[in-house]
Design a protein around this motif. Structure first.
Motif, PDB file in Angstrom:
ATOM      1  N   HIS A  36       0.841  -1.278  -0.038  1.00 53.97           N
ATOM      2  CA  HIS A  36       0.267  -0.021  -0.101  1.00 53.97           C
ATOM      3  C   HIS A  36       0.879   1.452   0.023  1.00 53.97           C
ATOM      4  O   HIS A  36       1.798   1.380   0.717  1.00 53.97           O
ATOM      5  CB  HIS A  36      -0.846   0.114   1.162  1.00 53.97           C
ATOM      6  N   CYS A  37       0.608   2.289  -0.721  1.00 55.89           N
ATOM      7  CA  CYS A  37       1.523   3.373  -0.936  1.00 55.89           C
ATOM      8  C   CYS A  37       0.560   4.641  -0.392  1.00 55.89           C
ATOM      9  O   CYS A  37      -0.699   4.535  -0.579  1.00 55.89           O
ATOM     10  CB  CYS A  37       1.690   3.357  -2.570  1.00 55.89           C
ATOM     11  N   LYS A  38       1.371   5.643  -0.059  1.00 56.83           N
ATOM     12  CA  LYS A  38       0.969   6.890   0.470  1.00 56.83           C
ATOM     13  C   LYS A  38       2.045   7.897  -0.098  1.00 56.83           C
ATOM     14  O   LYS A  38       2.978   7.780  -0.560  1.00 56.83           O
ATOM     15  CB  LYS A  38       0.806   7.037   1.839  1.00 56.83           C
ATOM     16  N   GLY A  39       1.393   9.143  -0.451  1.00 54.89           N
ATOM     17  CA  GLY A  39       2.041  10.183  -1.001  1.00 54.89           C
ATOM     18  C   GLY A  39       1.322  11.565  -1.180  1.00 54.89           C
ATOM     19  O   GLY A  39       0.223  11.586  -0.678  1.00 54.89           O
ATOM     20  N   PHE A  40       1.985  12.381  -1.968  1.00 50.08           N
ATOM     21  CA  PHE A  40       1.406  13.647  -2.115  1.00 50.08           C
ATOM     22  C   PHE A  40       0.852  13.757  -3.624  1.00 50.08           C
ATOM     23  O   PHE A  40       1.544  13.642  -4.525  1.00 50.08           O
ATOM     24  CB  PHE A  40       2.556  14.690  -2.044  1.00 50.08           C
ATOM     25  N   LYS A  41      -0.592  13.719  -3.805  1.00 46.56           N
ATOM     26  CA  LYS A  41      -1.039  13.972  -4.922  1.00 46.56           C
ATOM     27  C   LYS A  41      -0.789  12.679  -5.903  1.00 46.56           C
ATOM     28  O   LYS A  41      -0.279  12.852  -6.966  1.00 46.56           O
ATOM     29  CB  LYS A  41      -0.726  15.207  -5.527  1.00 46.56           C
ATOM     30  N   VAL A  71       4.980  -2.478   3.118  1.00 44.24           N
ATOM     31  CA  VAL A  71       4.952  -3.964   2.376  1.00 44.24           C
ATOM     32  C   VAL A  71       4.875  -4.607   3.637  1.00 44.24           C
ATOM     33  O   VAL A  71       5.426  -4.664   4.693  1.00 44.24           O
ATOM     34  CB  VAL A  71       6.353  -4.137   1.713  1.00 44.24           C
ATOM     35  N   ALA A  72       3.508  -5.516   3.507  1.00 46.99           N
ATOM     36  CA  ALA A  72       3.175  -6.321   4.829  1.00 46.99           C
ATOM     37  C   ALA A  72       3.111  -7.677   4.464  1.00 46.99           C
ATOM     38  O   ALA A  72       2.921  -8.227   3.474  1.00 46.99           O
ATOM     39  CB  ALA A  72       2.060  -5.682   5.441  1.00 46.99           C
ATOM     40  N   LYS A 110       1.400 -10.014  -4.711  1.00 46.07           N
ATOM     41  CA  LYS A 110       1.183  -8.784  -3.869  1.00 46.07           C
ATOM     42  C   LYS A 110      -0.385  -8.412  -3.891  1.00 46.07           C
ATOM     43  O   LYS A 110      -0.854  -7.983  -4.799  1.00 46.07           O
ATOM     44  CB  LYS A 110       2.102  -7.543  -4.282  1.00 46.07           C
ATOM     45  N   LEU A 111      -0.810  -8.477  -2.879  1.00 47.03           N
ATOM     46  CA  LEU A 111      -2.277  -7.811  -2.620  1.00 47.03           C
ATOM     47  C   LEU A 111      -2.216  -6.452  -2.623  1.00 47.03           C
ATOM     48  O   LEU A 111      -1.378  -5.708  -1.856  1.00 47.03           O
ATOM     49  CB  LEU A 111      -3.006  -8.482  -1.183  1.00 47.03           C
ATOM     50  N   MET A 112      -3.073  -5.939  -3.363  1.00 43.92           N
ATOM     51  CA  MET A 112      -3.225  -4.465  -3.335  1.00 43.92           C
ATOM     52  C   MET A 112      -4.852  -4.223  -3.860  1.00 43.92           C
ATOM     53  O   MET A 112      -5.659  -4.852  -4.093  1.00 43.92           O
ATOM     54  CB  MET A 112      -2.314  -3.636  -4.774  1.00 43.92           C
ATOM     55  N   PHE A 113      -5.077  -2.665  -3.485  1.00 38.30           N
ATOM     56  CA  PHE A 113      -6.358  -2.196  -3.832  1.00 38.30           C
ATOM     57  C   PHE A 113      -6.362  -1.215  -4.858  1.00 38.30           C
ATOM     58  O   PHE A 113      -5.655   0.038  -4.387  1.00 38.30           O
ATOM     59  CB  PHE A 113      -7.049  -1.967  -2.748  1.00 38.30           C
ATOM     60  N   ASN A 114      -6.736  -1.242  -6.022  1.00 33.02           N
ATOM     61  CA  ASN A 114      -6.850  -0.149  -7.177  1.00 33.02           C
ATOM     62  C   ASN A 114      -5.301   0.112  -7.372  1.00 33.02           C
ATOM     63  O   ASN A 114      -4.988   1.093  -6.952  1.00 33.02           O
ATOM     64  CB  ASN A 114      -7.789   0.983  -6.759  1.00 33.02           C
ATOM     65  N   CYS A 115      -4.565  -0.925  -7.872  1.00 32.14           N
ATOM     66  CA  CYS A 115      -3.164  -0.665  -7.913  1.00 32.14           C
ATOM     67  C   CYS A 115      -2.568   0.415  -8.937  1.00 32.14           C
ATOM     68  O   CYS A 115      -1.623   0.480  -9.251  1.00 32.14           O
ATOM     69  CB  CYS A 115      -2.351  -1.804  -8.163  1.00 32.14           C
ATOM     70  N   ALA A 149      -2.622  -1.750   5.032  1.00 38.25           N
ATOM     71  CA  ALA A 149      -1.740  -2.837   4.528  1.00 38.25           C
ATOM     72  C   ALA A 149      -2.422  -4.186   5.002  1.00 38.25           C
ATOM     73  O   ALA A 149      -2.729  -5.266   4.467  1.00 38.25           O
ATOM     74  CB  ALA A 149      -0.470  -2.822   4.613  1.00 38.25           C
ATOM     75  N   SER A 150      -2.509  -4.370   6.583  1.00 37.53           N
ATOM     76  CA  SER A 150      -2.876  -5.663   6.913  1.00 37.53           C
ATOM     77  C   SER A 150      -4.346  -5.954   6.612  1.00 37.53           C
ATOM     78  O   SER A 150      -4.607  -7.190   6.686  1.00 37.53           O
ATOM     79  CB  SER A 150      -2.473  -5.544   8.627  1.00 37.53           C
ATOM     80  N   ALA A 151      -5.303  -4.909   6.513  1.00 40.32           N
ATOM     81  CA  ALA A 151      -6.596  -5.152   6.075  1.00 40.32           C
ATOM     82  C   ALA A 151      -6.772  -5.880   4.814  1.00 40.32           C
ATOM     83  O   ALA A 151      -7.691  -6.714   4.538  1.00 40.32           O
ATOM     84  CB  ALA A 151      -7.509  -3.653   6.241  1.00 40.32           C
ATOM     85  N   LEU A 152      -5.864  -5.716   3.846  1.00 38.51           N
ATOM     86  CA  LEU A 152      -5.714  -6.534   2.720  1.00 38.51           C
ATOM     87  C   LEU A 152      -5.821  -8.085   2.845  1.00 38.51           C
ATOM     88  O   LEU A 152      -6.497  -8.605   2.094  1.00 38.51           O
ATOM     89  CB  LEU A 152      -4.433  -5.875   1.830  1.00 38.51           C
ATOM     90  N   PHE A 153      -4.972  -8.309   3.795  1.00 31.87           N
ATOM     91  CA  PHE A 153      -5.152  -9.938   3.993  1.00 31.87           C
ATOM     92  C   PHE A 153      -6.403 -10.531   4.320  1.00 31.87           C
ATOM     93  O   PHE A 153      -7.047 -11.558   3.955  1.00 31.87           O
ATOM     94  CB  PHE A 153      -4.086 -10.201   5.324  1.00 31.87           C
ATOM     95  N   THR A 154      -7.153  -9.752   5.223  1.00 34.35           N
ATOM     96  CA  THR A 154      -8.516  -9.965   5.941  1.00 34.35           C
ATOM     97  C   THR A 154      -9.519 -10.167   4.710  1.00 34.35           C
ATOM     98  O   THR A 154     -10.170 -10.821   4.414  1.00 34.35           O
ATOM     99  CB  THR A 154      -8.968  -9.339   6.952  1.00 34.35           C
ATOM    100  N   LEU A 155      -9.339  -9.020   3.953  1.00 35.74           N
ATOM    101  CA  LEU A 155     -10.133  -8.619   2.564  1.00 35.74           C
ATOM    102  C   LEU A 155     -10.008 -10.045   1.600  1.00 35.74           C
ATOM    103  O   LEU A 155     -11.020 -10.369   1.293  1.00 35.74           O
ATOM    104  CB  LEU A 155      -9.981  -7.401   2.061  1.00 35.74           C
ATOM    105  N   TYR A 156      -8.972 -10.322   1.267  1.00 38.61           N
ATOM    106  CA  TYR A 156      -8.515 -11.270   0.510  1.00 38.61           C
ATOM    107  C   TYR A 156      -9.041 -12.610   0.910  1.00 38.61           C
ATOM    108  O   TYR A 156      -9.593 -13.534   0.335  1.00 38.61           O
ATOM    109  CB  TYR A 156      -6.804 -11.608   0.565  1.00 38.61           C
ATOM    110  N   ILE A 157      -8.988 -12.936   2.258  1.00 40.30           N
ATOM    111  CA  ILE A 157      -9.343 -14.123   2.531  1.00 40.30           C
ATOM    112  C   ILE A 157     -10.858 -14.218   2.569  1.00 40.30           C
ATOM    113  O   ILE A 157     -11.464 -15.266   2.011  1.00 40.30           O
ATOM    114  CB  ILE A 157      -8.982 -14.455   4.175  1.00 40.30           C
ATOM    115  N   ASN A 158     -11.532 -13.159   2.865  1.00 43.24           N
ATOM    116  CA  ASN A 158     -13.148 -13.113   2.930  1.00 43.24           C
ATOM    117  C   ASN A 158     -13.618 -13.148   1.339  1.00 43.24           C
ATOM    118  O   ASN A 158     -14.948 -13.488   1.215  1.00 43.24           O
ATOM    119  CB  ASN A 158     -13.632 -11.976   3.569  1.00 43.24           C
ATOM    120  N   LEU A 159     -12.855 -12.928   0.370  1.00 40.60           N
ATOM    121  CA  LEU A 159     -13.211 -12.707  -0.720  1.00 40.60           C
ATOM    122  C   LEU A 159     -12.779 -13.601  -1.974  1.00 40.60           C
ATOM    123  O   LEU A 159     -13.333 -13.959  -2.890  1.00 40.60           O
ATOM    124  CB  LEU A 159     -12.841 -11.370  -1.554  1.00 40.60           C
ATOM    125  N   GLN A 160     -11.786 -14.477  -1.421  1.00 39.39           N
ATOM    126  CA  GLN A 160     -11.296 -15.220  -2.616  1.00 39.39           C
ATOM    127  C   GLN A 160     -11.938 -16.781  -2.881  1.00 39.39           C
ATOM    128  O   GLN A 160     -11.692 -17.220  -3.759  1.00 39.39           O
ATOM    129  CB  GLN A 160      -9.819 -15.871  -2.084  1.00 39.39           C
TER     130      GLN A 160
END
Length: 322
Positions: A35-40, A54-55, A88-93, A196-207
């Protein structure tokens, strides 16, 4: 700097001496969350990536790119992000991949995009009456994607994650420079960690026992390249919008094939079969795919102006997702 509680376990990496330890731990795992963060980020490639988390399933590593600079990618983080064997689990990569490629010279691969997986999980289908009609008339295929916060609330339902995100939401939305400010507050570090850690739970619940894994891999490979393949995202109608791009997720079946594409949309600049466009658009060369046509229509109704003004296209950007 590290923090460890029953719910949060992260290491904030802002010193080059800590980088090898963090990378060594990450390299022991084949499934990661990024998961990335930044300016604009994603804003015409003029934004700045300042943090990348990176988790693993047990610990998050928050790399301070603003402090460490390009060397953190050159010293091993770039190789991990480019390693296709590490999923790599990502959301809207799309924006993250674009920034990593054009600013850090890192070609992100091995992505499993959970925004696409949620769409597949919800099993939204094209109305049967439209299946055999000309593509340009099948407007039912233009469908909305869910955002990150909405998916967390629907599928993760973790009180700690929701509380941490709510605590920081006002600060994040109210200060466009918050991810460039140093020192970074502990609350914002926790915010990076839970995203980042929420992505693992999201993946488990959706896969769904991995039955759509192959389709997700193919769809994510196309998704990750949506923006970064463009030479300049300020050219044409490069639209950051909440709709699923066309021809990203393959139909279920054995072949996973996409239709042959050779005609360019002047909005998103992607190639499509000729019947993606009404015949009149093919004649006058003002070709908009169904997604761009929908965005164009919404923009025109909302602001009372056309996206095409004196032969020039406008740049349209939705509110940031971070």
């Amino acid at each position: 700097m590290a923090c460890k509680t029953p719910e949060l376990n992260y290491m904030f990496v802002d010193n080059t001496t800590d980088v090898p330890e963090a990378l060594a731990e990450i390299n022991r795992h084949s499934l990661l969350a990024v998961h990335c963060k930044g300016f604009k980020l994603g804003s015409r490639r003029s934004g700045e990536l300042t943090l990348i988390t990176v988790a693993t399933q047990t610990k998050s590593f928050i790399f301070d790119v603003l402090t460490l600079g390009q060397c953190v990618f050159d010293d091993g983080l770039g190789a991990i992000l480019e390693d296709k064997t590490k999923e790599k689990l990502m959301f809207n990569c799309r924006r993250d991949a674009d920034n990593l490629f054009h600013q850090q010279k890192v070609q992100l691969t091995g992505v499993l995009d959970l925004q696409l997986l949620e769409f597949m999980f919800s099993k939204r289908e094209v109305p049967k009456s439209e299946e055999k009609s000309r593509r340009s008339s099948r407007t039912g295929e233009v469908q909305l994607l869910k955002g990150f916060r909405q998916c967390i609330e629907m599928y993760v339902k973790d009180e700690v994650i929701i509380e941490v995100r709510l605590r920081c939401q006002r600060q994040v939305l109210g200060d466009s420079h918050v991810w460039k400010t140093r020192p970074l507050s502990e609350n914002l570090k926790k915010y990076c960690c839970v995203d980042a850690s929420a992505l693992f739970t999201l993946y488990i619940n959706l896969q769904q026992d991995g039955k759509d894994h192959s389709r997700l891999v193919i769809a994510s490979d196309r998704y990750v390249d949506t923006f970064r393949c463009l030479p300049d995202i300020t050219q044409g109608l490069c639209v950051f919008n909440p709709f699923l791009p066309l021809d990203i997720i393959p139909e279920a079946g054995d072949s996973f094939e996409f239709p042959e594409a050779s005609t360019k949309c002047i909005g998103c600049l992607r190639l499509f079969p000729a019947d993606e466009f009404p015949k009149a658009q093919l004649r006058n060369k003002q070709r908009f795919c169904r997604v761009c046509a929908e965005v164009k229509s919404i923009f025109s109704k909302a602001f009372g102006i056309d996206l095409i003004t004196q032969g020039k296209t406008r740049f349209v950007q939705a509110k940031p997702r971070r």
